[in-house]
Design an enzyme around this catalytic site. Structure first.
Site, PDB file in Angstrom:
ATOM      1  N   LYS A  15      59.548  14.828  -1.261  1.00 40.18           N
ATOM      2  CA  LYS A  15      58.484  15.842  -1.246  1.00 40.18           C
ATOM      3  C   LYS A  15      58.641  16.771  -0.041  1.00 40.18           C
ATOM      4  CE  LYS A  15      55.181  12.709  -1.056  1.00 40.18           C
ATOM      5  NZ  LYS A  15      56.011  11.486  -1.013  1.00 40.18           N
ATOM      6  N   ARG A  90      46.272  11.643  -3.138  1.00 39.36           N
ATOM      7  CA  ARG A  90      46.968  10.372  -3.298  1.00 39.36           C
ATOM      8  C   ARG A  90      46.097   9.318  -3.961  1.00 39.36           C
ATOM      9  NH1 ARG A  90      50.866  10.837   1.070  1.00 39.36           N
ATOM     10  NH2 ARG A  90      51.989   8.918   1.371  1.00 39.36           N
ATOM     11  N   ARG A 129      66.355   7.730   6.951  1.00 42.16           N
ATOM     12  CA  ARG A 129      65.768   9.037   7.271  1.00 42.16           C
ATOM     13  C   ARG A 129      65.713   9.287   8.777  1.00 42.16           C
ATOM     14  NH1 ARG A 129      60.154  10.716   4.802  1.00 42.16           N
ATOM     15  NH2 ARG A 129      59.488   8.720   5.666  1.00 42.16           N
ATOM     16  N   ARG A 162      60.897   7.371  11.834  1.00 46.52           N
ATOM     17  CA  ARG A 162      59.465   7.131  11.734  1.00 46.52           C
ATOM     18  C   ARG A 162      59.144   5.648  11.839  1.00 46.52           C
ATOM     19  NH1 ARG A 162      57.199  10.687   6.782  1.00 46.52           N
ATOM     20  NH2 ARG A 162      56.102   8.747   6.365  1.00 46.52           N
ATOM     21  N   ARG A 173      54.317   0.603   1.375  1.00 52.22           N
ATOM     22  CA  ARG A 173      53.960   1.982   0.993  1.00 52.22           C
ATOM     23  C   ARG A 173      54.236   2.209  -0.489  1.00 52.22           C
ATOM     24  NH1 ARG A 173      57.530   4.964   5.116  1.00 52.22           N
ATOM     25  NH2 ARG A 173      57.090   6.807   3.869  1.00 52.22           N
TER      26      ARG A 173
HETATM   27  P1  AP5 Z   1      61.539  13.095   2.310  1.00 54.72           P
HETATM   28  O1  AP5 Z   1      61.652  14.495   1.815  1.00 54.72           O
HETATM   29  O2  AP5 Z   1      61.208  12.864   3.720  1.00 54.72           O
HETATM   30  O3  AP5 Z   1      60.563  12.269   1.330  1.00 54.72           O
HETATM   31  P2  AP5 Z   1      58.987  12.314   1.153  1.00 54.72           P
HETATM   32  O4  AP5 Z   1      58.720  12.292  -0.321  1.00 54.72           O
HETATM   33  O5  AP5 Z   1      58.388  13.424   1.932  1.00 54.72           O
HETATM   34  O6  AP5 Z   1      58.635  10.891   1.727  1.00 54.72           O
HETATM   35  P3  AP5 Z   1      57.543  10.451   2.792  1.00 54.72           P
HETATM   36  O7  AP5 Z   1      57.963   9.122   3.311  1.00 54.72           O
HETATM   37  O8  AP5 Z   1      57.260  11.528   3.791  1.00 54.72           O
HETATM   38  O9  AP5 Z   1      56.322  10.270   1.868  1.00 54.72           O
HETATM   39  P4  AP5 Z   1      55.111   9.437   2.140  1.00 54.72           P
HETATM   40  O10 AP5 Z   1      54.287   9.916   1.017  1.00 54.72           O
HETATM   41  O11 AP5 Z   1      55.270   7.986   2.217  1.00 54.72           O
HETATM   42  O12 AP5 Z   1      54.718   9.804   3.654  1.00 54.72           O
HETATM   43  P5  AP5 Z   1      53.637  10.792   4.256  1.00 54.72           P
HETATM   44  O13 AP5 Z   1      54.164  11.352   5.502  1.00 54.72           O
HETATM   45  O14 AP5 Z   1      53.122  11.685   3.208  1.00 54.72           O
HETATM   46  O15 AP5 Z   1      62.924  12.337   1.941  1.00 54.72           O
HETATM   47  C1  AP5 Z   1      63.142  10.988   2.314  1.00 54.72           C
HETATM   48  C2  AP5 Z   1      64.601  10.791   2.782  1.00 54.72           C
HETATM   49  O16 AP5 Z   1      65.471  10.954   1.641  1.00 54.72           O
HETATM   50  C3  AP5 Z   1      65.086  11.807   3.829  1.00 54.72           C
HETATM   51  O17 AP5 Z   1      65.958  11.153   4.703  1.00 54.72           O
HETATM   52  C4  AP5 Z   1      65.840  12.863   2.994  1.00 54.72           C
HETATM   53  O18 AP5 Z   1      66.883  13.476   3.750  1.00 54.72           O
HETATM   54  C5  AP5 Z   1      66.405  12.025   1.865  1.00 54.72           C
HETATM   55  N1  AP5 Z   1      66.469  12.741   0.584  1.00 54.72           N
HETATM   56  C6  AP5 Z   1      65.540  13.603   0.073  1.00 54.72           C
HETATM   57  N2  AP5 Z   1      65.922  14.043  -1.149  1.00 54.72           N
HETATM   58  C7  AP5 Z   1      67.112  13.424  -1.427  1.00 54.72           C
HETATM   59  C8  AP5 Z   1      68.004  13.465  -2.535  1.00 54.72           C
HETATM   60  N3  AP5 Z   1      67.762  14.224  -3.614  1.00 54.72           N
HETATM   61  N4  AP5 Z   1      69.135  12.694  -2.475  1.00 54.72           N
HETATM   62  C9  AP5 Z   1      69.378  11.913  -1.386  1.00 54.72           C
HETATM   63  N5  AP5 Z   1      68.587  11.850  -0.295  1.00 54.72           N
HETATM   64  C10 AP5 Z   1      67.454  12.595  -0.315  1.00 54.72           C
HETATM   65  O19 AP5 Z   1      52.453   9.760   4.607  1.00 54.72           O
HETATM   66  C11 AP5 Z   1      52.591   8.815   5.637  1.00 54.72           C
HETATM   67  C12 AP5 Z   1      51.327   7.992   5.766  1.00 54.72           C
HETATM   68  O20 AP5 Z   1      50.214   8.850   6.096  1.00 54.72           O
HETATM   69  C13 AP5 Z   1      50.887   7.260   4.494  1.00 54.72           C
HETATM   70  O21 AP5 Z   1      51.544   6.021   4.339  1.00 54.72           O
HETATM   71  C14 AP5 Z   1      49.385   7.113   4.760  1.00 54.72           C
HETATM   72  O22 AP5 Z   1      49.134   6.073   5.674  1.00 54.72           O
HETATM   73  C15 AP5 Z   1      49.027   8.414   5.439  1.00 54.72           C
HETATM   74  N6  AP5 Z   1      48.618   9.443   4.467  1.00 54.72           N
HETATM   75  C16 AP5 Z   1      49.255  10.615   4.205  1.00 54.72           C
HETATM   76  N7  AP5 Z   1      48.617  11.312   3.244  1.00 54.72           N
HETATM   77  C17 AP5 Z   1      47.555  10.552   2.876  1.00 54.72           C
HETATM   78  C18 AP5 Z   1      46.527  10.709   1.911  1.00 54.72           C
HETATM   79  N8  AP5 Z   1      46.483  11.802   1.118  1.00 54.72           N
HETATM   80  N9  AP5 Z   1      45.593   9.735   1.797  1.00 54.72           N
HETATM   81  C19 AP5 Z   1      45.631   8.640   2.585  1.00 54.72           C
HETATM   82  N10 AP5 Z   1      46.580   8.416   3.505  1.00 54.72           N
HETATM   83  C20 AP5 Z   1      47.543   9.368   3.651  1.00 54.72           C
HETATM   84 MG    MG Z   2      57.139  13.532   3.657  1.00 52.40          MG
END
Ligand code: AP5
Ligand code: MG
Length: 215
Positions: A15, A90, A129, A162, A173
């Site tokens: 994402k 979410r 990552r 991270r 997660r």
């Molecule tokens: P990346 O693009 O970083 O993936 P992402 O989908 O953004 O994954 P996240 O881990 O950021 O999502 P998340 O939803 O768990 O975390 P968030 O920060 O939102 O890609 C991942 C890796 O793969 C990278 O190394 C990239 O280079 C590689 N990659 C990408 N595409 C690729 C491809 N096609 N092929 C190969 N490699 C690839 O949330 C973190 C925490 O915050 C949550 O756990 C929760 O505690 C809290 N939080 C956030 N939002 C909410 C909410 N709405 N409600 C409640 N709690 C929340």
């Molecule tokens: Mg992300």
């Protein structure tokens, strides 16, 4: 009328990686709930302190805190033409709250690209990552090695992993995603705004497919 894109996908689906391109392409701000929480954590704000325990355990931050934070963010001037949402909503209550707040902003959820990636692949992506603390750019030790940041500057001294990318936390997660967030796929499908994208391809191919569904 403002335009709102909601990126849906499991942790590690890509994402954040794709949001950067979409936001540039559409000229809309990229709003990542996770990034806002991490910014608050770093600055040791009240919100950051409250959210830390949940984030580091791979659990969701409570809906009321999250919804308020996003509503504040979407109320800012730079979101007057819309936004690209990454990581919000979410849960079902968050999705309902988003619908309500967008009515106030004279908009609606227009399109929901769902980046679909098999679960086994997610752990590999997250454990490799690397993120830039300075500009938020995302890399991967194997799939997308760091050279320079998108601005062209060398931020190698700002790269980090991270805290919640430890394998055990990643597995939690994913579990939390399957239980709380995956029902939103059907929610948006029923509304006719969901666009499935095969996320199990290289970054460039996913980018093309995501941009195609936004046309
Ligand atoms: P990346 O693009 O970083 O993936 P992402 O989908 O953004 O994954 P996240 O881990 O950021 O999502 P998340 O939803 O768990 O975390 P968030 O920060 O939102 O890609 C991942 C890796 O793969 C990278 O190394 C990239 O280079 C590689 N990659 C990408 N595409 C690729 C491809 N096609 N092929 C190969 N490699 C690839 O949330 C973190 C925490 O915050 C949550 O756990 C929760 O505690 C809290 N939080 C956030 N939002 C909410 C909410 N709405 N409600 C409640 N709690 C929340
Ligand atoms: Mg992300």
């Amino acid at each position: 009328m403002p335009k709102y894109v909601v990126l849906l996908g499991a942790p590690g689906a890509g994402k954040g990686t794709q949001a950067v391109t979409i936001s540039e392409e559409m000229g809309l701000p990229h709003i990542s709930s996770g990034d806002i929480f991490r910014e608050n954590l770093k600055n040791e704000t009240e919100l950051g302190k409250e959210a830390a325990q949940f984030i580091n355990a791979g659990e969701l931050v409570p809906d009321d805190l999250t919804i308020k934070m996003i509503e504040d963010r979407l109320s800012r001037e730079d979101c007057k033409d819309g936004a690209v949402l990454d990581g919000f909503p979410r849960t079902a209550p968050q999705a309902a709250a988003l619908d309500e707040m967008l009515v106030k902003f004279d908009g609606q959820v227009d399109v929901v690209p769902f980046i679909d990636v098999p679960t086994e692949e997610l752990v590999k992506r997250l454990s490799g990552r690397i993120v830039c603390k300075k500009c938020g750019a995302t890399f991967h030790k194997v799939f997308n090695p760091y050279t320079v940041c998108p601005s062209g500057e060398d931020h190698s001294e700002f790269l980090y992993q991270r805290e919640d990318d430890k394998e055990e936390t990643v597995r939690n997660r994913i579990k939390v995603y399957l239980a709380n967030t995956s029902p939103l796929i059907e929610y948006y499908e029923n509304r006719g705004v969901l666009a499935r994208v095969n996320g199990d391809q290289d970054i460039e191919a996913v980018r093309e497919d995501v941009l195609a569904v936004l046309k």
